[in-house]
Design a protein around this motif. Structure first.
Motif, PDB file in Angstrom:
ATOM      1  N   ILE A 174     132.196  53.631  48.647  1.00 58.25           N
ATOM      2  CA  ILE A 174     133.146  53.526  47.534  1.00 58.25           C
ATOM      3  C   ILE A 174     133.405  54.897  46.917  1.00 58.25           C
ATOM      4  O   ILE A 174     134.551  55.256  46.623  1.00 58.25           O
ATOM      5  N   VAL A 175     132.344  55.677  46.747  1.00 56.63           N
ATOM      6  CA  VAL A 175     132.503  57.025  46.179  1.00 56.63           C
ATOM      7  C   VAL A 175     133.361  57.888  47.095  1.00 56.63           C
ATOM      8  O   VAL A 175     134.261  58.609  46.644  1.00 56.63           O
ATOM      9  N   MET A 176     133.119  57.820  48.389  1.00 62.37           N
ATOM     10  CA  MET A 176     133.887  58.627  49.347  1.00 62.37           C
ATOM     11  C   MET A 176     135.371  58.263  49.320  1.00 62.37           C
ATOM     12  O   MET A 176     136.236  59.137  49.430  1.00 62.37           O
ATOM     13  N   LEU A 177     135.678  56.984  49.157  1.00 62.13           N
ATOM     14  CA  LEU A 177     137.077  56.553  49.136  1.00 62.13           C
ATOM     15  C   LEU A 177     137.794  56.977  47.856  1.00 62.13           C
ATOM     16  O   LEU A 177     139.021  57.016  47.814  1.00 62.13           O
ATOM     17  N   ASN A 178     137.030  57.305  46.816  1.00 63.10           N
ATOM     18  CA  ASN A 178     137.625  57.628  45.526  1.00 63.10           C
ATOM     19  C   ASN A 178     137.607  59.105  45.161  1.00 63.10           C
ATOM     20  O   ASN A 178     138.376  59.522  44.299  1.00 63.10           O
ATOM     21  N   ILE A 179     136.760  59.897  45.803  1.00 64.57           N
ATOM     22  CA  ILE A 179     136.516  61.236  45.298  1.00 64.57           C
ATOM     23  C   ILE A 179     137.381  62.315  45.939  1.00 64.57           C
ATOM     24  O   ILE A 179     137.473  63.429  45.416  1.00 64.57           O
ATOM     25  N   LEU A 367     137.697  57.504  32.134  1.00 66.56           N
ATOM     26  CA  LEU A 367     136.986  58.686  31.654  1.00 66.56           C
ATOM     27  C   LEU A 367     137.889  59.912  31.655  1.00 66.56           C
ATOM     28  O   LEU A 367     137.840  60.743  30.737  1.00 66.56           O
ATOM     29  N   TYR A 368     138.726  60.029  32.671  1.00 72.33           N
ATOM     30  CA  TYR A 368     139.673  61.146  32.757  1.00 72.33           C
ATOM     31  C   TYR A 368     140.651  61.110  31.580  1.00 72.33           C
ATOM     32  O   TYR A 368     140.959  62.146  30.979  1.00 72.33           O
ATOM     33  N   SER A 369     141.123  59.936  31.232  1.00 71.90           N
ATOM     34  CA  SER A 369     142.044  59.807  30.114  1.00 71.90           C
ATOM     35  C   SER A 369     141.368  60.184  28.802  1.00 71.90           C
ATOM     36  O   SER A 369     141.972  60.818  27.927  1.00 71.90           O
ATOM     37  N   LEU A 370     140.093  59.828  28.643  1.00 67.21           N
ATOM     38  CA  LEU A 370     139.351  60.233  27.449  1.00 67.21           C
ATOM     39  C   LEU A 370     139.276  61.754  27.354  1.00 67.21           C
ATOM     40  O   LEU A 370     139.414  62.331  26.267  1.00 67.21           O
ATOM     41  N   ALA A 371     139.060  62.414  28.494  1.00 62.90           N
ATOM     42  CA  ALA A 371     139.001  63.872  28.494  1.00 62.90           C
ATOM     43  C   ALA A 371     140.354  64.477  28.152  1.00 62.90           C
ATOM     44  O   ALA A 371     140.430  65.482  27.430  1.00 62.90           O
ATOM     45  N   THR A 373     142.615  63.320  26.203  1.00 68.15           N
ATOM     46  CA  THR A 373     142.939  63.151  24.788  1.00 68.15           C
ATOM     47  C   THR A 373     141.879  63.747  23.873  1.00 68.15           C
ATOM     48  O   THR A 373     141.880  63.480  22.672  1.00 68.15           O
ATOM     49  N   GLY A 374     140.953  64.557  24.430  1.00 63.82           N
ATOM     50  CA  GLY A 374     139.967  65.246  23.615  1.00 63.82           C
ATOM     51  C   GLY A 374     138.811  64.392  23.158  1.00 63.82           C
ATOM     52  O   GLY A 374     138.055  64.789  22.280  1.00 63.82           O
ATOM     53  N   GLN A 375     138.625  63.198  23.744  1.00 65.97           N
ATOM     54  CA  GLN A 375     137.566  62.302  23.326  1.00 65.97           C
ATOM     55  C   GLN A 375     136.407  62.267  24.318  1.00 65.97           C
ATOM     56  O   GLN A 375     135.519  61.413  24.230  1.00 65.97           O
ATOM     57  N   ALA A 376     136.429  63.174  25.265  1.00 69.58           N
ATOM     58  CA  ALA A 376     135.338  63.420  26.203  1.00 69.58           C
ATOM     59  C   ALA A 376     135.397  64.914  26.547  1.00 69.58           C
ATOM     60  O   ALA A 376     136.423  65.563  26.317  1.00 69.58           O
ATOM     61  N   PRO A 377     134.330  65.503  27.064  1.00 72.16           N
ATOM     62  CA  PRO A 377     134.324  66.938  27.367  1.00 72.16           C
ATOM     63  C   PRO A 377     135.514  67.359  28.239  1.00 72.16           C
ATOM     64  O   PRO A 377     135.881  66.670  29.189  1.00 72.16           O
ATOM     65  N   LYS A 378     136.094  68.515  27.910  1.00 74.43           N
ATOM     66  CA  LYS A 378     137.276  68.991  28.629  1.00 74.43           C
ATOM     67  C   LYS A 378     137.014  69.200  30.117  1.00 74.43           C
ATOM     68  O   LYS A 378     137.922  69.065  30.937  1.00 74.43           O
ATOM     69  N   ILE A 379     135.786  69.529  30.471  1.00 73.85           N
ATOM     70  CA  ILE A 379     135.470  69.813  31.865  1.00 73.85           C
ATOM     71  C   ILE A 379     135.778  68.604  32.754  1.00 73.85           C
ATOM     72  O   ILE A 379     136.054  68.747  33.954  1.00 73.85           O
ATOM     73  N   LEU A 380     135.769  67.399  32.160  1.00 71.36           N
ATOM     74  CA  LEU A 380     136.036  66.182  32.934  1.00 71.36           C
ATOM     75  C   LEU A 380     137.507  66.056  33.317  1.00 71.36           C
ATOM     76  O   LEU A 380     137.873  65.164  34.073  1.00 71.36           O
ATOM     77  N   ARG A 381     138.340  66.963  32.797  1.00 72.53           N
ATOM     78  CA  ARG A 381     139.747  66.979  33.209  1.00 72.53           C
ATOM     79  C   ARG A 381     139.938  67.626  34.574  1.00 72.53           C
ATOM     80  O   ARG A 381     141.026  67.573  35.149  1.00 72.53           O
ATOM     81  N   THR A 382     138.893  68.222  35.107  1.00 74.67           N
ATOM     82  CA  THR A 382     139.001  68.966  36.360  1.00 74.67           C
ATOM     83  C   THR A 382     139.390  68.052  37.517  1.00 74.67           C
ATOM     84  O   THR A 382     138.755  67.022  37.758  1.00 74.67           O
ATOM     85  N   CYS A 383     140.438  68.427  38.225  1.00 70.31           N
ATOM     86  CA  CYS A 383     140.901  67.689  39.411  1.00 70.31           C
ATOM     87  C   CYS A 383     140.810  68.605  40.630  1.00 70.31           C
ATOM     88  O   CYS A 383     140.945  69.831  40.518  1.00 70.31           O
ATOM     89  N   ASN A 384     140.603  68.016  41.792  1.00 73.10           N
ATOM     90  CA  ASN A 384     140.613  68.823  43.019  1.00 73.10           C
ATOM     91  C   ASN A 384     142.067  69.073  43.429  1.00 73.10           C
ATOM     92  O   ASN A 384     143.006  68.665  42.752  1.00 73.10           O
ATOM     93  N   LYS A 385     142.251  69.747  44.546  1.00 73.90           N
ATOM     94  CA  LYS A 385     143.607  70.119  44.956  1.00 73.90           C
ATOM     95  C   LYS A 385     144.475  68.917  45.298  1.00 73.90           C
ATOM     96  O   LYS A 385     145.693  69.029  45.379  1.00 73.90           O
ATOM     97  N   GLY A 387     144.482  66.243  43.361  1.00 76.23           N
ATOM     98  CA  GLY A 387     144.761  65.553  42.106  1.00 76.23           C
ATOM     99  C   GLY A 387     143.782  64.458  41.758  1.00 76.23           C
ATOM    100  O   GLY A 387     144.109  63.561  40.982  1.00 76.23           O
ATOM    101  N   VAL A 388     142.555  64.515  42.280  1.00 76.63           N
ATOM    102  CA  VAL A 388     141.538  63.509  41.982  1.00 76.63           C
ATOM    103  C   VAL A 388     140.543  64.083  40.968  1.00 76.63           C
ATOM    104  O   VAL A 388     139.975  65.152  41.210  1.00 76.63           O
ATOM    105  N   PRO A 389     140.301  63.411  39.825  1.00 75.85           N
ATOM    106  CA  PRO A 389     139.301  63.874  38.847  1.00 75.85           C
ATOM    107  C   PRO A 389     137.889  63.586  39.353  1.00 75.85           C
ATOM    108  O   PRO A 389     137.232  62.636  38.928  1.00 75.85           O
ATOM    109  N   TYR A 390     137.430  64.434  40.240  1.00 74.75           N
ATOM    110  CA  TYR A 390     136.204  64.143  40.987  1.00 74.75           C
ATOM    111  C   TYR A 390     134.955  64.127  40.103  1.00 74.75           C
ATOM    112  O   TYR A 390     133.986  63.415  40.402  1.00 74.75           O
ATOM    113  N   LEU A 391     134.950  64.890  39.010  1.00 77.12           N
ATOM    114  CA  LEU A 391     133.802  64.855  38.108  1.00 77.12           C
ATOM    115  C   LEU A 391     133.703  63.495  37.412  1.00 77.12           C
ATOM    116  O   LEU A 391     132.603  62.978  37.192  1.00 77.12           O
ATOM    117  N   CYS A 392     134.838  62.927  37.089  1.00 78.72           N
ATOM    118  CA  CYS A 392     134.851  61.588  36.479  1.00 78.72           C
ATOM    119  C   CYS A 392     134.358  60.539  37.470  1.00 78.72           C
ATOM    120  O   CYS A 392     133.630  59.609  37.101  1.00 78.72           O
TER     121      CYS A 392
END
Length: 558
Positions: A174-179, A367-371, A373-385, A387-392
């Motif tokens: 599941i993680v591999m299909l999403n990350i 979780l990405y949406s929370l990041a 809108t400033g309601q979670a750490p900004k680092i969680l906005r990080t997306c790979n090339k 466009g997947v928010p892999y940290l989330c």
């Protein structure tokens, strides 16, 4: 707190008295972040989900073990009539939820879309904060629930391999299909959902055949089990009171089969091609999913298996949660059909794996949406090339690792306690969503643009008021069983109600810290930012034109 300052909170509702001013974006996509430099630094999601992906996600994305297995426990506790009636009622409520989500998502299908984003925009930031973290927790626990179910279903065929191994394999897949790439999730869910839909339709057809006596034994079932042992199993009281309580118990239990599935549409809105065409299309088809899969599915269950069937009771009491506890499998065995239980077990496995896949997508995007809108750490906005928010995805996976609690029998009860909480978390999330929709309508009415909604669902706002009142009553009474003499236990009470103070604490804590208003007044709600970009995307969309009958059918489906 999470990089969200008081200035950010004030800015969320500091529009002018004359109403917000539309802002132009330099991108062809719709962004919700006002920090262009951060967008460049962290990246953004991409529209990698096609029409066929979003249609199949809407039809079968979250159909999991709640329908195939969980219905057995409800049937044995309440009887066939409460089971069927509860699915009819909950289906009606979920249909309303789906329509409200579709209207919100189609109006401004922004990158990073989520229900908390709309709550912040149309209601106020503190409620959005509480709703966002409630969504994320619930989705992560649903991932764990479905992964656990998938691993145990595999155990129906083989026992030598430790269950922890299967848990790891299912969760890792599941993680591999999403990350990596969002299209991987979309493509896998397209095929997973297709298998589920075919499987459910096959079971319904089989149920009709058995109803008329077309099985190997040629025993015409009809509605035999509604007469004996009976349509109702009175719950906690005799007579009509017990029958009503059985129905209400079924309502509470049946919610798990539906919980948080409509939200997949809004979460996928920012990553969907032609969202204003595909989201309304998915919302309109949603009623067929409810009628065919859930309502007809439970009617078939009530026909092919008795509520007091020994095989059903044995499968439920074993606590294994595999095909042995599925009323479909019990009915097939009673009909004398050999080996089909293995086929059904494979469908259940696919359903659990698929639902876990969908919930992982939903949890990571929440979780990405929370990041954003400033309601979670900004680092969680990080997306790979891609466009997947892999940290989330990674953090959601870490919470889903609570599934390993189910390995030991002592911790299994603790894990089930967590899972039970998610149903109430879902009801609370829907209540907040419906309130948000009503505020959205109020803002559009104030600006005189209510008629300009890209998608207009029927019966509004009256159906929303009905669903809001119903869900509020259901949430407050979901643990009514514990108040009967001799029924109270601390664990049951906490499982039924602990989510309420948690969400309330998140809401009040944020409100006191940031001093946010009770709600954003209609004249200050921003109903324009992002709309211009959405209109431009709609103008650029070129719907496919069918060249023959086959393509007409395919375009209608996908």
């Amino acid at each position: 707190m999470f990089g969200f300052t008081k200035h950010d909170a004030e800015k969320a509702f500091a529009n002018s008295e004359d109403g917000p001013v539309p802002e132009k974006s330099s991108s062809d996509d719709i962004q919700i972040s006002d920090d262009a430099a951060s967008d460049e630094k962290y990246g953004t999601t991409q529209r990698g989900l096609k029409s066929r992906h979003i249609q199949l996600i809407a039809l079968g994305g979250c159909i999991g073990t709640g329908l195939f297995v969980g219905t057995g426990a409800t049937l044995s506790t309440t009887g066939p009539a409460p089971l069927f009636m509860s699915f009819v009622v909950i289906s009606a409520v979920v249909w309303v939820v789906m329509q409200t989500i579709a209207e919100l998502a189609a109006y401004i299908p922004a990158s990073g879309s989520s229900v908390p984003l709309y709550v912040k925009r149309y209601v106020e930031p503190s409620l959005a904060f509480a709703a966002g973290w409630n969504y994320w927790y619930a989705y992560a626990m649903l991932v764990a629930s479905e992964v656990s179910a998938a691993a145990v279903v595999i155990g129906y065929w083989t026992n030598p391999v430790p269950v922890a191994v299967w848990l790891t394999i299912v969760l890792a897949t599941i993680v591999m299909l999403n990350i990596f790439v969002v299209s991987w999730y979309g493509e896998s869910e397209f095929w997973f959902a297709s298998i589920k839909i075919i499987g459910i339709l096959g079971l319904i057809i089989l149920g009709v055949i058995l109803f008329f006596g077309g099985g190997p034994t040629h025993d015409r079932l009809g509605f035999r089990y509604w007469q004996k042992p009976g349509a109702f199993i009175p719950f906690a009281a005799p007579g009509n009171t017990g029958k009503f309580l059985a129905f209400w118990t079924a309502l509470v239990k049946s919610g798990f089969a539906f919980i948080l599935s409509p939200e997949l549409i809004v979460l996928a809105a920012g990553e969907t091609e032609a969202p204003r065409r595909n989201i309304p299309k998915a919302a309109k088809r949603f009623v067929y999913r409810l009628m065919v899969f859930y309502i007809l599915g439970t009617l078939v269950i009530s026909v092919i298996v008795a509520s007091n069937d020994d095989l059903l009771l044995q499968g439920i009491s074993s606590g294994e949660g595999n095909a042995g506890a599925s009323p479909y499998v019990v009915g097939i065995k009673r009909a004398g059909i050999r080996s089909l239980d293995h086929v059904i077990n494979a469908v259940i496995l696919t359903s659990a794996w698929s639902a876990g896949n969908s919930f992982m997508f939903a949890g990571s995007r929440s979780l990405y949406s929370l990041a954003l809108t400033g309601q979670a750490p900004k680092i969680l906005r990080t997306c790979n090339k891609h466009g997947v928010p892999y940290l989330c995805v990674a953090i959601t996976s870490l919470l889903a690792c609570l599934v390993y609690l189910s390995v030991s029998s002592g911790s299994a009860n603790v894990f089930q306690w967590f899972v039970n909480i998610t149903t109430i978390s879902g009801y609370i999330a829907w209540i907040i969503l419906l309130i948000t929709y009503l505020r959205f309508r109020r803002a559009l009415e104030f600006n005189g643009i209510l008629h300009e909604r890209p998608y207009k669902s029927p019966g509004q706002p009256y159906v929303t008021y009905f669903a809001l009142v119903f869900l509020t009553v259901l949430t407050l009474t979901n643990g009514f069983q514990v108040f009967f003499p001799g029924k109270f236990t601390a664990s049951s009470f906490l499982a039924a109600y602990i989510t309420l103070p948690i969400v309330l604490a998140l809401y009040l804590g944020h409100k006191v810290w940031f001093r946010t208003p009770l709600f954003v007044r209609a004249h200050k709600i921003d109903v324009y930012t992002g709309r211009e970009e959405a209109d431009r995307l709609e103008e650029m969309d070129v719907p496919p034109v069918a060249k023959n009958m086959v393509e007409k059918v395919w375009f209608w489906i996908a």
